[in-house]
Design a protein around this motif. Structure first.
Motif, PDB file in Angstrom:
ATOM      1  N   SER A  50     -12.488  41.333  33.938  1.00 55.05           N
ATOM      2  CA  SER A  50     -12.261  40.597  32.686  1.00 55.05           C
ATOM      3  C   SER A  50     -12.621  39.130  32.915  1.00 55.05           C
ATOM      4  O   SER A  50     -12.816  38.695  34.053  1.00 55.05           O
ATOM      5  CB  SER A  50     -10.804  40.702  32.248  1.00 55.05           C
ATOM      6  N   PHE A  51     -12.673  38.393  31.833  1.00 55.77           N
ATOM      7  CA  PHE A  51     -13.035  36.971  31.914  1.00 55.77           C
ATOM      8  C   PHE A  51     -12.006  36.174  32.723  1.00 55.77           C
ATOM      9  O   PHE A  51     -12.332  35.120  33.272  1.00 55.77           O
ATOM     10  CB  PHE A  51     -13.176  36.393  30.497  1.00 55.77           C
ATOM     11  N   THR A  52     -10.766  36.682  32.803  1.00 53.83           N
ATOM     12  CA  THR A  52      -9.718  35.941  33.527  1.00 53.83           C
ATOM     13  C   THR A  52     -10.154  35.644  34.957  1.00 53.83           C
ATOM     14  O   THR A  52      -9.894  34.548  35.476  1.00 53.83           O
ATOM     15  CB  THR A  52      -8.410  36.753  33.538  1.00 53.83           C
ATOM     16  N   THR A  53     -10.842  36.584  35.594  1.00 50.81           N
ATOM     17  CA  THR A  53     -11.273  36.379  36.985  1.00 50.81           C
ATOM     18  C   THR A  53     -12.238  35.191  37.064  1.00 50.81           C
ATOM     19  O   THR A  53     -12.155  34.371  37.968  1.00 50.81           O
ATOM     20  CB  THR A  53     -12.019  37.647  37.483  1.00 50.81           C
ATOM     21  N   VAL A  54     -13.162  35.116  36.105  1.00 47.65           N
ATOM     22  CA  VAL A  54     -14.106  33.993  36.075  1.00 47.65           C
ATOM     23  C   VAL A  54     -13.353  32.695  35.779  1.00 47.65           C
ATOM     24  O   VAL A  54     -13.515  31.679  36.466  1.00 47.65           O
ATOM     25  CB  VAL A  54     -15.177  34.220  34.969  1.00 47.65           C
ATOM     26  N   LEU A 102      -5.997  42.778  19.178  1.00 49.88           N
ATOM     27  CA  LEU A 102      -5.560  44.181  19.211  1.00 49.88           C
ATOM     28  C   LEU A 102      -5.928  44.807  20.547  1.00 49.88           C
ATOM     29  O   LEU A 102      -6.653  44.219  21.351  1.00 49.88           O
ATOM     30  CB  LEU A 102      -6.245  44.960  18.080  1.00 49.88           C
ATOM     31  N   ASP A 103      -5.426  46.031  20.760  1.00 51.37           N
ATOM     32  CA  ASP A 103      -5.801  46.778  21.966  1.00 51.37           C
ATOM     33  C   ASP A 103      -7.158  47.446  21.745  1.00 51.37           C
ATOM     34  O   ASP A 103      -7.600  47.619  20.606  1.00 51.37           O
ATOM     35  CB  ASP A 103      -4.735  47.837  22.284  1.00 51.37           C
ATOM     36  N   LYS A 157       1.410  35.500  20.218  1.00 55.72           N
ATOM     37  CA  LYS A 157       0.267  34.631  20.493  1.00 55.72           C
ATOM     38  C   LYS A 157       0.534  33.697  21.673  1.00 55.72           C
ATOM     39  O   LYS A 157      -0.389  33.100  22.215  1.00 55.72           O
ATOM     40  CB  LYS A 157      -0.080  33.824  19.234  1.00 55.72           C
ATOM     41  N   SER A 158       1.805  33.555  22.068  1.00 55.37           N
ATOM     42  CA  SER A 158       2.101  32.661  23.194  1.00 55.37           C
ATOM     43  C   SER A 158       1.576  33.228  24.515  1.00 55.37           C
ATOM     44  O   SER A 158       1.558  32.525  25.521  1.00 55.37           O
ATOM     45  CB  SER A 158       3.605  32.375  23.277  1.00 55.37           C
ATOM     46  N   ASN A 159       1.143  34.493  24.530  1.00 54.37           N
ATOM     47  CA  ASN A 159       0.586  35.096  25.749  1.00 54.37           C
ATOM     48  C   ASN A 159      -0.901  34.697  25.891  1.00 54.37           C
ATOM     49  O   ASN A 159      -1.791  35.321  25.333  1.00 54.37           O
ATOM     50  CB  ASN A 159       0.744  36.623  25.669  1.00 54.37           C
ATOM     51  N   PHE A 160      -1.130  33.637  26.657  1.00 53.18           N
ATOM     52  CA  PHE A 160      -2.480  33.071  26.837  1.00 53.18           C
ATOM     53  C   PHE A 160      -3.449  34.120  27.377  1.00 53.18           C
ATOM     54  O   PHE A 160      -4.578  34.257  26.895  1.00 53.18           O
ATOM     55  CB  PHE A 160      -2.374  31.880  27.810  1.00 53.18           C
ATOM     56  N   TYR A 186      -3.387  37.441  27.342  1.00 52.80           N
ATOM     57  CA  TYR A 186      -3.721  38.548  26.430  1.00 52.80           C
ATOM     58  C   TYR A 186      -4.794  38.094  25.442  1.00 52.80           C
ATOM     59  O   TYR A 186      -5.719  38.834  25.122  1.00 52.80           O
ATOM     60  CB  TYR A 186      -2.468  39.032  25.687  1.00 52.80           C
ATOM     61  N   ARG A 187      -4.669  36.863  24.989  1.00 51.27           N
ATOM     62  CA  ARG A 187      -5.673  36.340  24.059  1.00 51.27           C
ATOM     63  C   ARG A 187      -7.011  36.128  24.779  1.00 51.27           C
ATOM     64  O   ARG A 187      -8.060  36.469  24.260  1.00 51.27           O
ATOM     65  CB  ARG A 187      -5.184  35.017  23.450  1.00 51.27           C
TER      66      ARG A 187
END
Ligand code: SF4
Length: 369
Positions: free
Chosen positions: A3-7, A162-163, A199-202, A204-205
Motif C-alpha cells: 500500500s502507499f503507507t510503505t512509500v 469504503l472497503d 475520518k480521524s483514522n489517517f 485508513y484514509r
C-alpha cells in the motif's frame, strides 16, 4: 498487501518541506525544460524559487494540456445526497458538532434532483454525502446508483472511504469514478482537523486509493484541501501518491482537484493562504509533472479567475453547483457544505468556455467502446 503507507513512511514532512524550500532557480529552469520530470523536478516546480517563473510554467502547462486534451472542458455537477455526518472536521459546514437541520434525500427527492440536473444538460454527476453509516451507508449508495443510473451516462462518488468489496459492489451498479481527498498529508495536523469519527483514522484514509485501485474502479481523483497546511508539501505528497498509484494500478485513470479552503458554518481561516498566483503555480506544477492527468476545478473559485484558468491546464469543471442536499429542487435554503464563488448559471459558464475557443463536453466515454 502492499500500500502507499510503505512509500509514505519513507518520507518526513519536515525534510520534504525543507528540500522544497532549498530548490534554486537553476533547479526550476531544469524542471521546466526537461521532457520528463522526476519527483525532485516536481519539488522544484512547487518551490518558492519557482514563483518568479509562474508565467513560463503556465505557458508550458497550456502547451502540454492542448497536446493531450485539445480545446475541451468536461462538465460535471455535484449532487448532494445527505448532510448527515458523524465526523468532526474543523473546516466543514456538515461537521457533527454544527447545529443544523440534517437532511438525507428520499428516493423521490433524489430522482427529482437528478431529473432537474439532467434538464440543465448534464450527463456526468458527482454524488456527494457526509459520513453516517446508519442512514447513508453502502445500501443507500447502492439504491441511489440503481435509481439514477438510467438518468446519467457517468456517475462519480465523493463519499466516505469504503472497503474494497464495497467498491466492487457499487461498481456492479455503475460506479465509474471515486474521489477521495486526503485533506492534508501532515499526520499530526490531520489529527487536529479530524478529532472525532471514523475520518480521524489517517491510515485508513491514506490507503483508500489502494482499495479503490484493487477493486478495479475505472477512474479515481485525489487532492488536498489547500490552506489546511503548507500547500507546497501537501501538493508534493499528492503527486507522490498519484505516482505510486499509476504504477500499482495502471488500468485506472487519475485526476487531481485543488479545492481551496472556503468559508462555511463554523469554518476556520487558512493556516497558510494560497494566493491566485500560488494557485496557478500549483496547476502548472501538476500538469508539468503529469501531462496526461485530468485536472478539475470547482465553483469555489471566482468567475473571472475560473475563466482565466480554462487555458492553463484545467480539463474539467463544475458549473451551477449547489452544495446542500436537495439544493436544486427540494431545499434551496438549507445549509451548504461551503460557500461557492462562481454562482453563474450553466448557460453563462458554457458561453464563457466557448468564447475562449474551447468546447464544453458533457460526456466523453462509453462502456461499449
Ligand atoms: S468533510 Fe466530509 S466527513 Fe468531514 S464533516 Fe464534512 S461531510 Fe463530514
Amino acid at each position: 498487501m502492499h500500500s502507499f503507507t510503505t512509500v509514505f513512511n519513507n518520507y518526513s514532512w519536515e525534510e520534504t518541506l525543507d528540500s522544497i524550500y532549498r530548490k534554486t532557480p537553476d533547479d526550476v529552469l531544469r524542471a521546466i525544460y526537461t521532457p520528463k520530470r522526476s519527483l525532485e523536478d516536481f519539488k522544484a516546480l512547487l518551490s518558492p524559487a519557482a514563483s518568479q517563473y509562474v508565467k513560463l510554467m503556465a505557458e508550458e502547462s497550456r502547451r502540454l494540456t492542448l497536446k493531450r486534451f485539445g480545446k475541451t472542458i468536461q462538465l460535471y455537477i455535484p449532487l448532494y445526497l445527505s448532510n448527515e455526518c458523524q465526523n468532526i472536521c474543523t473546516y466543514c459546514g456538515f461537521s457533527y458538532d454544527n447545529k443544523l437541520e440534517r437532511k438525507t434525500l428520499t428516493d423521490a427527492e433524489l430522482l427529482a434532483e437528478a431529473e432537474f440536473v439532467k434538464s440543465m444538460g448534464y450527463r456526468h454527476v458527482l454524488l456527494v454525502s457526509g459520513e453516517a453509516n446508519q442512514t447513508v451507508g453502502v445500501d443507500y449508495f447502492e439504491n441511489a446508483l440503481k435509481l439514477i443510473g438510467p438518468v446519467f451516462d457517468h456517475v462519480s462518488m465523493e463519499v466516505q472511504p469504503l472497503d474494497e468489496h464495497e467498491y466492487k459492489k457499487l461498481m456492479s451498479h455503475g460506479l465509474e469514478n471515486v474521489l477521495v481527498y486526503q485533506e492534508t498529508y501532515h499526520r499530526e495536523d490531520y489529527k487536529i482537523h479530524h478529532p472525532k469519527g471514523k475520518k480521524s483514522n489517517f491510515d485508513y484514509r491514506l490507503e483508500t486509493p489502494d482499495r479503490i485501485g484493487r477493486a478495479g474502479v475505472r477512474k479515481m481523483g485525489l487532492g488536498v484541501l489547500l490552506g489546511l497546511d503548507d500547500w507546497r508539501a501537501d501538493c508534493f505528497f499528492t503527486g507522490l501518491h498519484v505516482n505510486y498509484l499509476e504504477k500499482a494500478y495502471w488500468k485506472t485513470q487519475y485526476g487531481i482537484s485543488f479545492p481551496r479552503l472556503r468559508p462555511c458554518s463554523g469554518g476556520l481561516p487558512p493556516k497558510l493562504p494560497v494566493s491566485d498566483r500560488d494557485f496557478v503555480q500549483i496547476i502548472s506544477a501538476y500538469r508539468l509533472f503529469k501531462p496526461e492527468i485530468e485536472l478539475s476545478l470547482s465553483t469555489r473559485e471566482t468567475p473571472e479567475f475560473r475563466d482565466q484558468l480554462i487555458h492553463l491546464g484545467i480539463t474539467s469543471m463544475s458549473a451551477g453547483s449547489k452544495t446542500n442536499p436537495g439544493g436544486y429542487t427540494v431545499a434551496s435554503q438549507s445549509l451548504e457544505q461551503f460557500e461557492i464563488s462562481d454562482e453563474r448559471k450553466v448557460p453563462d459558464v458554457i458561453q464563457a468556455i466557448k468564447s475562449q475557443g474551447y468546447e464544453p463536453v458533457w460526456k466523453d466515454w462509453d462502456k461499449t467502446f
